[in-house]
Design an enzyme around this catalytic site. Structure first.
Site, PDB file in Angstrom:
ATOM      1  N   MET A   8      36.581   6.419 -48.492  1.00  0.00           N
ATOM      2  CA  MET A   8      37.165   5.231 -49.117  1.00  0.00           C
ATOM      3  C   MET A   8      36.359   4.845 -50.363  1.00  0.00           C
ATOM      4  SD  MET A   8      38.721   2.942 -46.076  1.00  0.00           S
ATOM      5  CE  MET A   8      37.215   2.168 -45.523  1.00  0.00           C
ATOM      6  N   GLY A   9      35.507   5.743 -50.833  1.00  0.00           N
ATOM      7  CA  GLY A   9      34.749   5.480 -52.057  1.00  0.00           C
ATOM      8  C   GLY A   9      33.517   4.641 -51.811  1.00  0.00           C
ATOM      9  N   LEU A  16      30.520   5.472 -52.822  1.00  0.00           N
ATOM     10  CA  LEU A  16      29.813   6.591 -52.186  1.00  0.00           C
ATOM     11  C   LEU A  16      28.311   6.371 -52.101  1.00  0.00           C
ATOM     12  CD1 LEU A  16      31.715   9.559 -53.872  1.00  0.00           C
ATOM     13  CD2 LEU A  16      32.264   8.351 -51.750  1.00  0.00           C
ATOM     14  N   GLY A  51      25.311   9.145 -47.338  1.00  0.00           N
ATOM     15  CA  GLY A  51      26.067   9.626 -46.179  1.00  0.00           C
ATOM     16  C   GLY A  51      27.257  10.465 -46.625  1.00  0.00           C
ATOM     17  N   HIS A  52      28.036   9.920 -47.571  1.00  0.00           N
ATOM     18  CA  HIS A  52      29.181  10.678 -48.109  1.00  0.00           C
ATOM     19  C   HIS A  52      28.700  11.956 -48.802  1.00  0.00           C
ATOM     20  CE1 HIS A  52      30.662   6.366 -48.434  1.00  0.00           C
ATOM     21  NE2 HIS A  52      31.614   6.902 -47.687  1.00  0.00           N
ATOM     22  N   GLY A  70      31.725  12.046 -40.735  1.00  0.00           N
ATOM     23  CA  GLY A  70      30.387  11.634 -40.326  1.00  0.00           C
ATOM     24  C   GLY A  70      30.386  11.152 -38.880  1.00  0.00           C
ATOM     25  N   ASP A 106      30.896   7.337 -37.615  1.00  0.00           N
ATOM     26  CA  ASP A 106      32.163   6.878 -37.034  1.00  0.00           C
ATOM     27  C   ASP A 106      32.516   7.870 -35.927  1.00  0.00           C
ATOM     28  OD1 ASP A 106      33.053   4.700 -39.114  1.00  0.00           O
ATOM     29  OD2 ASP A 106      32.283   6.387 -40.259  1.00  0.00           O
ATOM     30  N   MET A 158      23.494   4.319 -43.284  1.00  0.00           N
ATOM     31  CA  MET A 158      24.109   3.996 -44.583  1.00  0.00           C
ATOM     32  C   MET A 158      25.574   3.661 -44.384  1.00  0.00           C
ATOM     33  SD  MET A 158      22.465   6.478 -47.362  1.00  0.00           S
ATOM     34  CE  MET A 158      20.700   6.518 -47.589  1.00  0.00           C
ATOM     35  N   ARG A 215      29.483  -0.891 -46.514  1.00  0.00           N
ATOM     36  CA  ARG A 215      29.494  -2.328 -46.218  1.00  0.00           C
ATOM     37  C   ARG A 215      28.100  -2.951 -46.276  1.00  0.00           C
ATOM     38  NH1 ARG A 215      34.006  -0.801 -42.652  1.00  0.00           N
ATOM     39  NH2 ARG A 215      35.837  -1.945 -43.368  1.00  0.00           N
TER      40      ARG A 215
HETATM   41  P1  AMP Z   1      34.218   5.834 -45.361  1.00  0.00           P
HETATM   42  O1  AMP Z   1      34.212   5.953 -46.838  1.00  0.00           O
HETATM   43  O2  AMP Z   1      33.381   4.712 -44.837  1.00  0.00           O
HETATM   44  O3  AMP Z   1      35.606   5.860 -44.781  1.00  0.00           O
HETATM   45  O4  AMP Z   1      33.513   7.132 -44.813  1.00  0.00           O
HETATM   46  C1  AMP Z   1      33.946   8.407 -45.190  1.00  0.00           C
HETATM   47  C2  AMP Z   1      33.243   9.432 -44.354  1.00  0.00           C
HETATM   48  O5  AMP Z   1      31.846   9.339 -44.548  1.00  0.00           O
HETATM   49  C3  AMP Z   1      33.493   9.253 -42.848  1.00  0.00           C
HETATM   50  O6  AMP Z   1      33.669  10.523 -42.259  1.00  0.00           O
HETATM   51  C4  AMP Z   1      32.227   8.588 -42.387  1.00  0.00           C
HETATM   52  O7  AMP Z   1      31.935   8.844 -41.038  1.00  0.00           O
HETATM   53  C5  AMP Z   1      31.217   9.252 -43.288  1.00  0.00           C
HETATM   54  N1  AMP Z   1      29.997   8.439 -43.364  1.00  0.00           N
HETATM   55  C6  AMP Z   1      29.903   7.117 -43.679  1.00  0.00           C
HETATM   56  N2  AMP Z   1      28.633   6.701 -43.583  1.00  0.00           N
HETATM   57  C7  AMP Z   1      27.897   7.772 -43.183  1.00  0.00           C
HETATM   58  C8  AMP Z   1      26.512   7.980 -42.892  1.00  0.00           C
HETATM   59  N3  AMP Z   1      25.625   7.011 -42.994  1.00  0.00           N
HETATM   60  N4  AMP Z   1      26.136   9.226 -42.507  1.00  0.00           N
HETATM   61  C9  AMP Z   1      27.031  10.227 -42.396  1.00  0.00           C
HETATM   62  N5  AMP Z   1      28.342  10.088 -42.653  1.00  0.00           N
HETATM   63  C10 AMP Z   1      28.775   8.884 -43.044  1.00  0.00           C
END
Ligand code: AMP
Length: 280
Positions: free
Chosen positions: A29-30, A32, A35-36, A146, A149, A183, A186
Site C-alpha cells: 500500500m506504499g 515504503l 520491511g517492504h 511479510g 501480517d 516496521m 503506521r
Molecule cells: P502493506 O503496505 O502494509 O500492505 O504491506 C505490504 C507487505 O509488506 C505485506 O506483505 C506486509 O506483510 C509486508 N510488511 C509490512 N511491514 C513489514 C515488516 N516490518 N517486515 C516484513 N514485511 C512487512
C-alpha cells in the site's frame, strides 16, 4: 523502471514480457520502509522480473479506520523501487480496480474468526479481493508477503492452494527497528511517548519466548501480559493469542509443542499495531 497507472498500460506492459521469464510480485500500500524493501530484494533475487504494486485498497479498511489518513508518497516510493532494480510499478486508480458494485464476496471459514479477521470485520475479505485482482491482472509466478501480517499470509497461501492459483506464495521475515518495533507504515502516526510505549508488543513477545519454560498451559501466559501492561499505561490491548502457527488453531498445552506462535495487537492512541513471534 515503468510506472503504470492504468489497466490498459499495465496489460500492454505485461503482455510484452517474455513468457519464459519468472515474475515476482510484491503487493504494497506504499509508504515504503525497510520491511517492504526486504520483500522486493527477495523477489529480485528469486525472479527475472519484479513488479511492485502500490494501491491503498479501500475495501480492506473499516468505516472507522484510517483509509483517508493512510500515508501516500508515490514519488518517494518510486525512487526507492527504481534504485533497487524493480522493473515496473503498478499503481492503479480505485475507479479502474472497482468499476462496478461488489457482487462477489469472500467468506473465510475457520481462519476467519480470530486475530485480525475478528478485530477488523471485513478486512481479510478486502485483502483477498485485492490480492485476487492483482494475481489475475499481474499473473506473477511468485508473490511475496511479510510475516508481520501472519494471518494474512496464511489466508492468502490457503486461497492460492484451494483455488489452484498458479502462484507460489512466499513468506518473508519481519523487519524491525533497532529497538525491536516491527516496521510499519503506521508507525509515523505515533507521537514520541506512544512510540516509546509501542515497544510493548515486541517486549511482550520476546519475554514470552524467553520465559515459556515457566508455563505448561497457554492461559497462564495471560498473567505475564497483564503484568507487562502495568508498565505501559498508553497501551490498549486489542488481542493476545498463542496459536498453532500452521493452522492458526488455539493451543492449550505448551509441553512438547514446537510450532507455537504468539500474536498481539494493541492501540497506542488511535494507532493500531500488530506483531507476532514464533515461540520455538
Ligand atoms: P502493506 O503496505 O502494509 O500492505 O504491506 C505490504 C507487505 O509488506 C505485506 O506483505 C506486509 O506483510 C509486508 N510488511 C509490512 N511491514 C513489514 C515488516 N516490518 N517486515 C516484513 N514485511 C512487512
Amino acid at each position: 523502471m515503468q510506472i503504470l497507472h492504468t489497466l490498459g498500460d499495465f496489460l500492454a506492459y505485461r503482455n510484452s514480457v517474455n513468457p519464459t521469464l519468472k515474475i515476482g510480485l510484491v503487493p504494497t500500500m506504499g509508504a515504503l520502509h525497510q520491511g517492504h524493501i526486504s520483500l522486493v530484494q527477495r523477489s529480485i533475487s528469486d525472479n527475472d522480473i519484479t513488479i511492485a504494486s502500490i494501491f491503498v485498497n479501500p475495501t480492506q479498511f473499516g468505516p472507522e479506520e484510517d483509509f483517508e489518513e493512510y500515508p501516500r508518497q508515490l514519488e518517494e516510493d518510486s525512487k526507492k523501487l527504481d534504485s533497487l532494480g524493480v522493473n515496473a510499478i503498478f499503481a492503479p486508480q480505485t475507479s479502474e480496480i472497482y468499476p462496478d458494485s461488489n457482487f462477489i464476496q469472500f467468506r473465510i471459514q475457520d481462519l476467519g474468526d480470530r486475530l485480525d479477521a475478528r478485530s477488523r470485520p471485513g478486512h481479510m475479505q478486502g485483502v483477498l479481493q485485492i490480492v485476487n485482482i492483482l494475481f489475475n491482472v499481474i499473473r506473477p509466478d511468485r508473490a511475496y508477503f511479510g510475516m508481520k501480517d501472519y494471518q494474512q499470509f496464511i489466508i492468502i497461501r490457503q486461497m492460492a492452494k484451494e483455488l489452484h492459483m498458479p502462484v507460489e506464495v512466499v513468506p518473508c521475515p519481519i523487519i524491525r527497528e533497532e529497538d525491536g518495533l516491527a516496521m510499519s507504515s503506521r508507525n509515523v502516526y505515533l507521537n514520541p511517548e506512544e512510540r516509546k510505549q509501542a515497544l510493548f508488543l515486541y517486549q511482550l513477545l520476546n519475554r514470552i519466548r524467553q520465559e515459556l519454560y515457566r508455563f505448561s498451559e497457554t492461559v497462564e501466559i495471560r498473567v505475564l501480559v497483564e503484568e507487562m501492561l502495568d508498565y505501559y499505561p498508553l497501551v490498549k490491548l486489542d488481542y493476545f493469542e498463542v496459536l498453532d502457527e500452521e493452522r492458526l488453531t488455539p493451543v492449550k498445552s505448551i509441553n512438547n509443542r514446537d510450532n507455537l506462535r504468539a500474536f498481539v495487537a494493541a492501540y497506542l492512541g488511535e494507532t493500531r499495531l500488530i506483531d507476532n513471534m514464533s515461540l520455538n
